[in-house]
Design a protein around this motif. Sequence first.
Motif, PDB file in Angstrom:
ATOM      1  N   VAL A  98      48.925  56.388  50.215  1.00 21.03           N
ATOM      2  CA  VAL A  98      49.481  55.615  49.108  1.00 21.03           C
ATOM      3  C   VAL A  98      50.947  55.995  48.937  1.00 21.03           C
ATOM      4  O   VAL A  98      51.292  57.188  48.900  1.00 21.03           O
ATOM      5  CB  VAL A  98      48.716  55.935  47.800  1.00 21.03           C
ATOM      6  CG1 VAL A  98      49.363  55.253  46.614  1.00 21.03           C
ATOM      7  CG2 VAL A  98      47.260  55.544  47.934  1.00 21.03           C
ATOM      8  N   LEU A  99      51.814  55.014  48.803  1.00 17.85           N
ATOM      9  CA  LEU A  99      53.229  55.254  48.548  1.00 17.85           C
ATOM     10  C   LEU A  99      53.494  55.109  47.061  1.00 17.85           C
ATOM     11  O   LEU A  99      52.968  54.203  46.409  1.00 17.85           O
ATOM     12  CB  LEU A  99      54.080  54.262  49.344  1.00 17.85           C
ATOM     13  CG  LEU A  99      53.935  54.357  50.862  1.00 17.85           C
ATOM     14  CD1 LEU A  99      54.684  53.220  51.547  1.00 17.85           C
ATOM     15  CD2 LEU A  99      54.406  55.711  51.379  1.00 17.85           C
ATOM     16  N   ILE A 100      54.349  55.995  46.532  1.00 10.21           N
ATOM     17  CA  ILE A 100      54.581  56.061  45.092  1.00 10.21           C
ATOM     18  C   ILE A 100      56.031  56.469  44.820  1.00 10.21           C
ATOM     19  O   ILE A 100      56.658  57.120  45.656  1.00 10.21           O
ATOM     20  CB  ILE A 100      53.586  57.072  44.456  1.00 10.21           C
ATOM     21  CG1 ILE A 100      53.662  57.088  42.930  1.00 10.21           C
ATOM     22  CG2 ILE A 100      53.761  58.465  45.023  1.00 10.21           C
ATOM     23  CD1 ILE A 100      52.539  57.885  42.275  1.00 10.21           C
ATOM     24  N   GLN A 101      56.535  56.094  43.669  1.00 11.87           N
ATOM     25  CA  GLN A 101      57.865  56.510  43.210  1.00 11.87           C
ATOM     26  C   GLN A 101      57.657  57.456  42.027  1.00 11.87           C
ATOM     27  O   GLN A 101      57.034  57.082  41.044  1.00 11.87           O
ATOM     28  CB  GLN A 101      58.678  55.291  42.778  1.00 11.87           C
ATOM     29  CG  GLN A 101      60.009  55.583  42.104  1.00 11.87           C
ATOM     30  CD  GLN A 101      60.952  56.390  42.961  1.00 11.87           C
ATOM     31  OE1 GLN A 101      61.085  57.586  42.769  1.00 11.87           O
ATOM     32  NE2 GLN A 101      61.597  55.738  43.900  1.00 11.87           N
ATOM     33  N   THR A 102      58.180  58.660  42.130  1.00  6.49           N
ATOM     34  CA  THR A 102      57.974  59.663  41.079  1.00  6.49           C
ATOM     35  C   THR A 102      59.221  59.941  40.256  1.00  6.49           C
ATOM     36  O   THR A 102      59.164  60.715  39.307  1.00  6.49           O
ATOM     37  CB  THR A 102      57.496  60.998  41.681  1.00  6.49           C
ATOM     38  OG1 THR A 102      58.506  61.501  42.562  1.00  6.49           O
ATOM     39  CG2 THR A 102      56.185  60.829  42.429  1.00  6.49           C
ATOM     40  N   ASP A 103      60.349  59.318  40.588  1.00  9.07           N
ATOM     41  CA  ASP A 103      61.617  59.664  39.943  1.00  9.07           C
ATOM     42  C   ASP A 103      61.900  58.981  38.611  1.00  9.07           C
ATOM     43  O   ASP A 103      62.655  59.481  37.823  1.00  9.07           O
ATOM     44  CB  ASP A 103      62.797  59.360  40.876  1.00  9.07           C
ATOM     45  CG  ASP A 103      62.987  60.427  41.916  1.00  9.07           C
ATOM     46  OD1 ASP A 103      62.419  61.520  41.760  1.00  9.07           O
ATOM     47  OD2 ASP A 103      63.700  60.154  42.885  1.00  9.07           O
ATOM     48  N   ASP A 114      60.902  48.140  49.312  1.00 13.02           N
ATOM     49  CA  ASP A 114      61.420  48.684  50.563  1.00 13.02           C
ATOM     50  C   ASP A 114      61.442  50.204  50.464  1.00 13.02           C
ATOM     51  O   ASP A 114      60.938  50.775  49.504  1.00 13.02           O
ATOM     52  CB  ASP A 114      62.790  48.095  50.912  1.00 13.02           C
ATOM     53  CG  ASP A 114      63.875  48.437  49.905  1.00 13.02           C
ATOM     54  OD1 ASP A 114      63.955  49.599  49.467  1.00 13.02           O
ATOM     55  OD2 ASP A 114      64.653  47.538  49.551  1.00 13.02           O
ATOM     56  N   THR A 115      62.037  50.851  51.436  1.00  6.90           N
ATOM     57  CA  THR A 115      62.007  52.315  51.501  1.00  6.90           C
ATOM     58  C   THR A 115      62.639  52.979  50.286  1.00  6.90           C
ATOM     59  O   THR A 115      62.274  54.095  49.944  1.00  6.90           O
ATOM     60  CB  THR A 115      62.719  52.819  52.769  1.00  6.90           C
ATOM     61  OG1 THR A 115      64.055  52.323  52.781  1.00  6.90           O
ATOM     62  CG2 THR A 115      61.992  52.366  54.017  1.00  6.90           C
ATOM     63  N   ARG A 116      63.548  52.307  49.611  1.00  2.56           N
ATOM     64  CA  ARG A 116      64.186  52.885  48.424  1.00  2.56           C
ATOM     65  C   ARG A 116      63.231  53.009  47.247  1.00  2.56           C
ATOM     66  O   ARG A 116      63.494  53.751  46.309  1.00  2.56           O
ATOM     67  CB  ARG A 116      65.381  52.035  47.984  1.00  2.56           C
ATOM     68  CG  ARG A 116      66.486  51.971  49.006  1.00  2.56           C
ATOM     69  CD  ARG A 116      67.497  50.940  48.616  1.00  2.56           C
ATOM     70  NE  ARG A 116      66.830  49.621  48.639  1.00  2.56           N
ATOM     71  CZ  ARG A 116      67.320  48.532  48.092  1.00  2.56           C
ATOM     72  NH1 ARG A 116      68.466  48.565  47.463  1.00  2.56           N
ATOM     73  NH2 ARG A 116      66.678  47.381  48.166  1.00  2.56           N
ATOM     74  N   HIS A 117      62.137  52.265  47.269  1.00  2.22           N
ATOM     75  CA  HIS A 117      61.224  52.226  46.135  1.00  2.22           C
ATOM     76  C   HIS A 117      60.158  53.313  46.148  1.00  2.22           C
ATOM     77  O   HIS A 117      59.366  53.410  45.208  1.00  2.22           O
ATOM     78  CB  HIS A 117      60.536  50.859  46.063  1.00  2.22           C
ATOM     79  CG  HIS A 117      61.479  49.765  45.723  1.00  2.22           C
ATOM     80  ND1 HIS A 117      61.891  48.839  46.641  1.00  2.22           N
ATOM     81  CD2 HIS A 117      62.115  49.465  44.575  1.00  2.22           C
ATOM     82  CE1 HIS A 117      62.722  47.998  46.071  1.00  2.22           C
ATOM     83  NE2 HIS A 117      62.887  48.357  44.812  1.00  2.22           N
TER      84      HIS A 117
END
Length: 184
Positions: A98-103, A114-117
């Motif tokens: 699973v891909l996630i954004q933690t920032d 995309d990869t920035r997310h």
Amino acid sequence: TYGDWYRKLLKERSTLPEPLLSLAREWTKEAKSDADKVKAVLTRVARDVRYTGLEFGLGGLQPREPAVVWKTAYGDCKDKSNLVALLLRSLGIEAHLVLIQTDHLGRIEKRSPDTRHFNHAIVAVKSAEGWQFSDPTIRYVTPGMLAPSSCDRDVLIVKPEGIEWARTPVSPGGLVHYQLDADF
């Protein structure tokens, strides 16, 4: 489009050699349920593979070969999450990286990711209640354990046959209990 591209990266890293398949069977031979199997595999990878990120070039996006991750006993979030998902799938349990954004607040523009997310990877395991998310970079993880920065976030579940958007659960917070004895 991004999901299709990332699925190809994972497909190149989706083979487990027989020694790893044997280890998964060995770790789970006493398991009485799928939940026991998930706990056994998650615990072994979280504790026996040191969390270390060496992200150069495509290595910042694509997991390393699972056999190399196990042999070297180190890996970053996507290495560990991919290894856990593949080991669980080898045991007949539906699990995916699973891909996630933690920032930030964890909202992702779903029409054009995309990869920035994304800046982190965890694992999702399908259960009767839905998806259970766990973070194998937490050394003493238990199934369903996430860092607070991974809670209440949009996530991209990368499956071999497609993608699925989901949301991690809200952090249950924590309880602190004090027992005091006072003498005057």
